[in-house]
Scaffold this active site. Structure first.
Site, PDB file in Angstrom:
ATOM      1  N   GLN A  98     -26.684  43.715  19.335  1.00  0.00           N
ATOM      2  CA  GLN A  98     -25.135  45.025  19.176  1.00  0.00           C
ATOM      3  C   GLN A  98     -23.838  44.072  20.603  1.00  0.00           C
ATOM      4  O   GLN A  98     -22.939  44.890  20.637  1.00  0.00           O
ATOM      5  CB  GLN A  98     -25.488  46.253  20.303  1.00  0.00           C
ATOM      6  CG  GLN A  98     -26.234  46.790  19.672  1.00  0.00           C
ATOM      7  CD  GLN A  98     -26.514  47.316  18.766  1.00  0.00           C
ATOM      8  OE1 GLN A  98     -24.919  47.865  18.094  1.00  0.00           O
ATOM      9  NE2 GLN A  98     -27.674  47.991  17.720  1.00  0.00           N
TER      10      GLN A  98
ATOM     11  N   LYS B 245     -25.580  42.213  12.243  1.00  0.00           N
ATOM     12  CA  LYS B 245     -24.782  43.577  12.681  1.00  0.00           C
ATOM     13  C   LYS B 245     -23.200  42.543  12.913  1.00  0.00           C
ATOM     14  O   LYS B 245     -22.454  43.341  13.815  1.00  0.00           O
ATOM     15  CB  LYS B 245     -25.442  43.887  13.851  1.00  0.00           C
ATOM     16  CG  LYS B 245     -26.282  44.581  13.683  1.00  0.00           C
ATOM     17  CD  LYS B 245     -27.581  44.752  15.379  1.00  0.00           C
ATOM     18  CE  LYS B 245     -28.490  45.568  15.300  1.00  0.00           C
ATOM     19  NZ  LYS B 245     -28.995  46.284  14.398  1.00  0.00           N
TER      20      LYS B 245
ATOM     21  N   CYS C 263     -34.453  53.115  17.884  1.00  0.00           N
ATOM     22  CA  CYS C 263     -35.553  52.147  17.908  1.00  0.00           C
ATOM     23  C   CYS C 263     -36.077  52.351  19.420  1.00  0.00           C
ATOM     24  O   CYS C 263     -35.904  51.040  20.025  1.00  0.00           O
ATOM     25  CB  CYS C 263     -35.890  51.062  17.390  1.00  0.00           C
ATOM     26  SG  CYS C 263     -36.112  50.987  16.197  1.00  0.00           S
TER      27      CYS C 263
HETATM   28  N1  7TS Z   1     -31.672  44.779  20.139  1.00  0.00           N
HETATM   29  C1  7TS Z   1     -30.778  45.949  19.741  1.00  0.00           C
HETATM   30  C2  7TS Z   1     -30.272  46.321  21.098  1.00  0.00           C
HETATM   31  C3  7TS Z   1     -30.472  46.460  18.552  1.00  0.00           C
HETATM   32  O1  7TS Z   1     -28.894  47.630  18.810  1.00  0.00           O
HETATM   33  C4  7TS Z   1     -31.355  45.933  17.346  1.00  0.00           C
HETATM   34  C5  7TS Z   1     -31.207  47.108  15.918  1.00  0.00           C
HETATM   35  C6  7TS Z   1     -32.361  44.923  17.190  1.00  0.00           C
HETATM   36  C7  7TS Z   1     -32.507  44.156  18.393  1.00  0.00           C
HETATM   37  C8  7TS Z   1     -33.266  44.686  16.284  1.00  0.00           C
HETATM   38  O2  7TS Z   1     -32.150  43.800  16.066  1.00  0.00           O
HETATM   39  P1  7TS Z   1     -33.272  43.319  14.049  1.00  0.00           P
HETATM   40  O3  7TS Z   1     -31.832  43.005  13.432  1.00  0.00           O
HETATM   41  O4  7TS Z   1     -33.556  42.309  14.297  1.00  0.00           O
HETATM   42  O5  7TS Z   1     -33.525  44.244  13.863  1.00  0.00           O
HETATM   43  N2  7TS Z   1     -30.295  48.021  16.857  1.00  0.00           N
HETATM   44  C9  7TS Z   1     -30.801  49.559  15.665  1.00  0.00           C
HETATM   45  C10 7TS Z   1     -30.021  50.082  15.116  1.00  0.00           C
HETATM   46  O6  7TS Z   1     -29.482  50.733  16.482  1.00  0.00           O
HETATM   47  N3  7TS Z   1     -29.887  50.369  14.270  1.00  0.00           N
HETATM   48  O7  7TS Z   1     -30.777  50.351  13.565  1.00  0.00           O
HETATM   49  C11 7TS Z   1     -30.702  48.850  14.102  1.00  0.00           C
END
Ligand code: 7TS
Length: 410
Positions: free
Chosen positions: A207, A230, A368
């Site tokens: 984030q 993101k 999550c």
């Molecule tokens: N860490 C943080 C802080 C996140 O917000 C997310 C995904 C992940 C790890 C995992 O990322 P990925 O791309 O490997 O899935 N966060 C979110 C959310 O806040 N809403 O949907 C996904």
């Protein structure tokens, strides 16, 4: 662009075709950027152009297309290096995203190192992807998971962090910006304290990278993980930064093609960095799109983006605070552009559904981050999260839509 006055949000919006669409007959107000941000045409075109005129598998063909695709893929690695100021391109490993990056460090760095009695230190505001891989490591090694608590405002209790950081701690894994609270953690302070005790630090930057300029050398972190989707890129692509000297010592995480120099039944010799960690055919288009997304972000400037999003955060916070019965979850001093909130009389899922009818896309649920929900004794929150293309007028639409929702329930 260097300051907010010059920030041309309308011209940025024109680069994102989806923002001109309608939902339920209303103009889309996309405030679910913490889940996934949208793609600018530059990224869409880079991916389309690749498939139309430049696509092939990489790292293996002598033919022109393969060489061109390989070059574009490696250029993206170089773009990521520059973006987070890693020392060299070997320190950038392509992964499928933050989740895989963290699992890689857990399995390849921590697992061989840990034994019964050792400790892994995380915080109470981690995403599940920075909790579960460590629980798995604990099961596999007998190590113990320790958790830094958070205050009522949503800040890490740094005195508890200092107490929990001990000679038993073998790795600290901490989120840079919380996806459930918006808190920007003092990671430099955390890294320095851990390093003073010789402990490695992984930062979950999922984030952070699209909102705050990140310089991994200035931070000094050992590992930094993030996702492309993101950061105005696609799903299924992300990166792990790791210090070369650590990555060199770590065993491969997955075995397969591309991660070897030679294979025989007697002995297989692994490839050098970064390929040692990139087994199998990767997400080529995703990686190339991510490089373009980073160039796009750089063309606007993360400083300008951060200032714009901070303005949106302050405006939205002041508006939402005026609403009776609305409680903001996460009021840290240092916050990135997202607001988690609950309403006295309306369940977050109903808020999400009714806001959707007004064209406003937000996320509802536990994000999550179930331990965060448990900490504040709530089942879920509604979360509005901002990106470089959001406007103050969209905050007004959000504000009115929330008030309308409350009106329907009272
Ligand atoms: N860490 C943080 C802080 C996140 O917000 C997310 C995904 C992940 C790890 C995992 O990322 P990925 O791309 O490997 O899935 N966060 C979110 C959310 O806040 N809403 O949907 C996904």
């Amino acid at each position: 662009m260097s300051n907010v006055a010059q920030y041309d949000v309308e011209s940025i919006r024109n680069d994102f075709p989806i923002l001109a669409t309608e939902v339920h007959g209303k103009p889309l107000v996309y405030l679910d950027n913490a889940a996934s941000s949208q793609h600018p045409v530059q990224v869409i075109h880079a991916i389309k152009d690749l498939y139309e005129s430049g696509y092939s598998n990489i790292h293996r063909g002598v033919h022109q297309l393969s060489q061109d695709a390989t070059k574009a893929y490696e250029n993206s690695r170089a773009a990521i290096r520059g973006f987070i100021n890693a020392d060299c391109i070997h320190e950038i490993i392509f992964t499928s995203g933050t989740t895989e990056s963290i699992n890689l460090v857990a399995q390849s760095y921590a697992r061989p190192l840990l034994k019964k009695g050792d400790e892994i230190l995380i915080t109470h505001m981690e995403h599940h992807s920075n909790i579960v891989p460590w629980q798995m490591i604990c099961e596999q090694t007998g190590a113990e998971l320790k958790v830094v608590p958070i205050s009522d405002q949503g800040e890490l209790e740094m005195d508890r962090f200092a107490e929990l950081l001990s000679e038993k701690t073998k790795i600290v894994s901490v989120v840079h910006v919380s996806n459930a609270l918006g808190t920007v953690n003092p990671i430099k302070e955390i890294i320095d304290a851990a390093h003073a005790k010789g402990i490695a630090v992984l930062v979950d930057g999922a984030q952070a990278v699209s909102h705050i300029p990140v310089d991994v050398q200035a931070l000094g972190c050992d590992f930094y993980a993030f996702s492309g989707h993101k950061l105005y890129g696609s799903t299924g692509i992300g990166a792990l930064y790791g210090k070369e000297k650590l990555l060199n010592k770590m065993p491969p995480y997955k075995g397969g093609g591309d991660m070897i120099l030679s294979v025989s039944f007697e002995k297989t010799e692994y490839n050098t960095l970064p390929y040692k960690f990139e087994a199998g055919t990767p997400n080529i288009a995703g990686a190339i799109g991510l490089g373009t997304a980073i160039e796009y972000v750089q063309s606007i400037g993360l400083g300008a983006i951060a200032a714009h999003e901070h303005g949106l955060l302050e405006y939205a916070t002041s508006k939402l605070k005026e609403i009776d019965g609305l409680r903001i979850i996460g009021q840290a001093e240092q916050k990135a552009g997202l607001i988690s909130f609950v309403l006295d009389q309306v369940h977050p899922h109903d808020i999400g559904t009714l806001l959707d009818m007004e064209g406003v896309a937000i996320r509802t649920g536990h994000h999550c981050a179930q331990p965060v929900m448990e900490r504040y004794k709530i089942p879920a929150t509604a979360r509005a999260s901002f990106a470089m293309y959001n406007t103050f007028a969209e905050i007004d639409v959000l504000n009115e839509a929330i008030k309308k929702t409350i009106g329907m329930f009272s």
